[in-house]
Design a protein around this motif. Structure first.
Motif, PDB file in Angstrom:
ATOM      1  N   ILE A  16       0.844  -1.209   0.000  1.00  0.00           N
ATOM      2  CA  ILE A  16       0.000   0.000   0.000  1.00  0.00           C
ATOM      3  C   ILE A  16       0.877   1.255   0.000  1.00  0.00           C
ATOM      4  O   ILE A  16       0.598   2.224  -0.712  1.00  0.00           O
ATOM      5  CB  ILE A  16      -0.959  -0.003   1.216  1.00  0.00           C
ATOM      6  CG1 ILE A  16      -1.905  -1.211   1.178  1.00  0.00           C
ATOM      7  CG2 ILE A  16      -1.733   1.309   1.299  1.00  0.00           C
ATOM      8  CD1 ILE A  16      -2.849  -1.259  -0.003  1.00  0.00           C
ATOM      9  N   TRP A  19       2.294   1.879  -3.473  1.00  0.00           N
ATOM     10  CA  TRP A  19       1.242   2.467  -4.324  1.00  0.00           C
ATOM     11  C   TRP A  19       1.056   3.949  -3.984  1.00  0.00           C
ATOM     12  O   TRP A  19       1.006   4.807  -4.855  1.00  0.00           O
ATOM     13  CB  TRP A  19      -0.068   1.698  -4.130  1.00  0.00           C
ATOM     14  CG  TRP A  19      -1.162   2.143  -5.046  1.00  0.00           C
ATOM     15  CD1 TRP A  19      -1.920   3.279  -4.936  1.00  0.00           C
ATOM     16  CD2 TRP A  19      -1.613   1.489  -6.228  1.00  0.00           C
ATOM     17  NE1 TRP A  19      -2.814   3.350  -5.969  1.00  0.00           N
ATOM     18  CE2 TRP A  19      -2.650   2.264  -6.783  1.00  0.00           C
ATOM     19  CE3 TRP A  19      -1.252   0.304  -6.870  1.00  0.00           C
ATOM     20  CZ2 TRP A  19      -3.322   1.910  -7.941  1.00  0.00           C
ATOM     21  CZ3 TRP A  19      -1.933  -0.053  -8.029  1.00  0.00           C
ATOM     22  CH2 TRP A  19      -2.943   0.749  -8.553  1.00  0.00           C
ATOM     23  N   THR A  20       0.969   4.222  -2.691  1.00  0.00           N
ATOM     24  CA  THR A  20       0.740   5.593  -2.226  1.00  0.00           C
ATOM     25  C   THR A  20       1.885   6.516  -2.633  1.00  0.00           C
ATOM     26  O   THR A  20       1.653   7.658  -3.046  1.00  0.00           O
ATOM     27  CB  THR A  20       0.563   5.610  -0.695  1.00  0.00           C
ATOM     28  OG1 THR A  20      -0.513   4.726  -0.356  1.00  0.00           O
ATOM     29  CG2 THR A  20       0.252   7.005  -0.187  1.00  0.00           C
ATOM     30  N   PHE A  25      -2.881   7.690  -2.227  1.00  0.00           N
ATOM     31  CA  PHE A  25      -3.580   6.609  -1.527  1.00  0.00           C
ATOM     32  C   PHE A  25      -4.550   5.906  -2.474  1.00  0.00           C
ATOM     33  O   PHE A  25      -5.293   6.566  -3.200  1.00  0.00           O
ATOM     34  CB  PHE A  25      -4.315   7.167  -0.306  1.00  0.00           C
ATOM     35  CG  PHE A  25      -4.759   6.106   0.645  1.00  0.00           C
ATOM     36  CD1 PHE A  25      -3.839   5.492   1.471  1.00  0.00           C
ATOM     37  CD2 PHE A  25      -6.076   5.709   0.696  1.00  0.00           C
ATOM     38  CE1 PHE A  25      -4.238   4.490   2.346  1.00  0.00           C
ATOM     39  CE2 PHE A  25      -6.492   4.711   1.564  1.00  0.00           C
ATOM     40  CZ  PHE A  25      -5.557   4.100   2.394  1.00  0.00           C
ATOM     41  N   PRO A  26      -4.551   4.557  -2.480  1.00  0.00           N
ATOM     42  CA  PRO A  26      -5.446   3.828  -3.396  1.00  0.00           C
ATOM     43  C   PRO A  26      -6.912   4.170  -3.125  1.00  0.00           C
ATOM     44  O   PRO A  26      -7.351   4.172  -1.984  1.00  0.00           O
ATOM     45  CB  PRO A  26      -5.182   2.359  -3.089  1.00  0.00           C
ATOM     46  CG  PRO A  26      -4.051   2.305  -2.140  1.00  0.00           C
ATOM     47  CD  PRO A  26      -3.764   3.673  -1.643  1.00  0.00           C
ATOM     48  N   ARG A  31      -8.219  -0.149  -3.989  1.00  0.00           N
ATOM     49  CA  ARG A  31      -7.931  -0.805  -2.702  1.00  0.00           C
ATOM     50  C   ARG A  31      -8.457  -2.245  -2.643  1.00  0.00           C
ATOM     51  O   ARG A  31      -7.692  -3.162  -2.294  1.00  0.00           O
ATOM     52  CB  ARG A  31      -8.515   0.045  -1.573  1.00  0.00           C
ATOM     53  CG  ARG A  31      -8.143  -0.404  -0.187  1.00  0.00           C
ATOM     54  CD  ARG A  31      -6.673  -0.090   0.093  1.00  0.00           C
ATOM     55  NE  ARG A  31      -6.287  -0.601   1.383  1.00  0.00           N
ATOM     56  CZ  ARG A  31      -5.974   0.171   2.405  1.00  0.00           C
ATOM     57  NH1 ARG A  31      -5.982   1.471   2.279  1.00  0.00           N
ATOM     58  NH2 ARG A  31      -5.632  -0.380   3.554  1.00  0.00           N
ATOM     59  N   ASP A  35      -6.195  -5.776  -2.523  1.00  0.00           N
ATOM     60  CA  ASP A  35      -6.442  -6.820  -1.517  1.00  0.00           C
ATOM     61  C   ASP A  35      -6.653  -8.185  -2.180  1.00  0.00           C
ATOM     62  O   ASP A  35      -6.168  -9.201  -1.675  1.00  0.00           O
ATOM     63  CB  ASP A  35      -7.650  -6.458  -0.638  1.00  0.00           C
ATOM     64  CG  ASP A  35      -7.350  -5.283   0.292  1.00  0.00           C
ATOM     65  OD1 ASP A  35      -6.159  -5.016   0.569  1.00  0.00           O
ATOM     66  OD2 ASP A  35      -8.323  -4.611   0.730  1.00  0.00           O
TER      67      ASP A  35
END
Length: 155
Positions: A16, A19-20, A25-26, A31, A35
């Motif tokens: 995460i 990605w951020t 932020f996803p 998101r 997952d």
């Protein structure tokens, strides 16, 4: 730049964060998909897919689609280890480089067309004096030039 190794202990939080760091932020669409990837693949693989997208300067609006395509390709080829993923990425990059090579280009050969008046060995002046059609064409050219000159003077 290979910052991930097999069993490097990459966690969901690191994925995460990667990605951020690249795209913010996803969002609510990205998101859950991240997952899903983490449920099916090792976190190292997901992190590596994100790294590849970052290396290719993927913009945030295309990031999800790009990473999705990488992971789908790996699933299709049953890639389950980071080593296999790195090899697949290298093969892909090599293939893309070879496809982008400029092809050998040669200009099309231009064929010169000899004007009718020259084909019989006559000069252009001889042809004009012998042909009433050419004289009519010349008169229309002269009329056209006179018209254009009058337009220029009117400005």
């Amino acid at each position: 730049t290979d910052s991930y190794d097999d069993d490097a202990g990459v966690t969901r939080e690191q994925v995460i964060n990667d990605w951020t760091n690249l795209w913010g932020f996803p969002n609510g669409v990205a998101r859950p998909e991240i997952d899903e990837w983490l449920a099916v693949l090792k976190p190292e693989l997901v992190a590596y897919a994100i790294q590849i997208a970052g290396e290719h300067d993927v913009q945030s609006r295309g990031a999800l689609k790009y990473v999705r395509a990488i992971i789908a390709g790996w699933k299709k080829r049953n890639i389950t280890t980071l080593e296999q993923a790195k090899k697949a990425a290298a093969n892909h990059d090599d293939r893309m480089k070879s496809e982008r090579k400029p092809s050998v280009y040669s200009k099309p050969r231009r064929k010169e067309v000899t004007p009718k008046w020259m084909q019989n060995g006559a000069s252009q002046a001889d042809s004009k004096s012998n042909s009433s059609d050419d004289q009519q064409d010349d008169m229309s050219d002269e009329a056209f030039l006179a018209f254009m000159n009058s337009q220029e003077e009117a400005k």
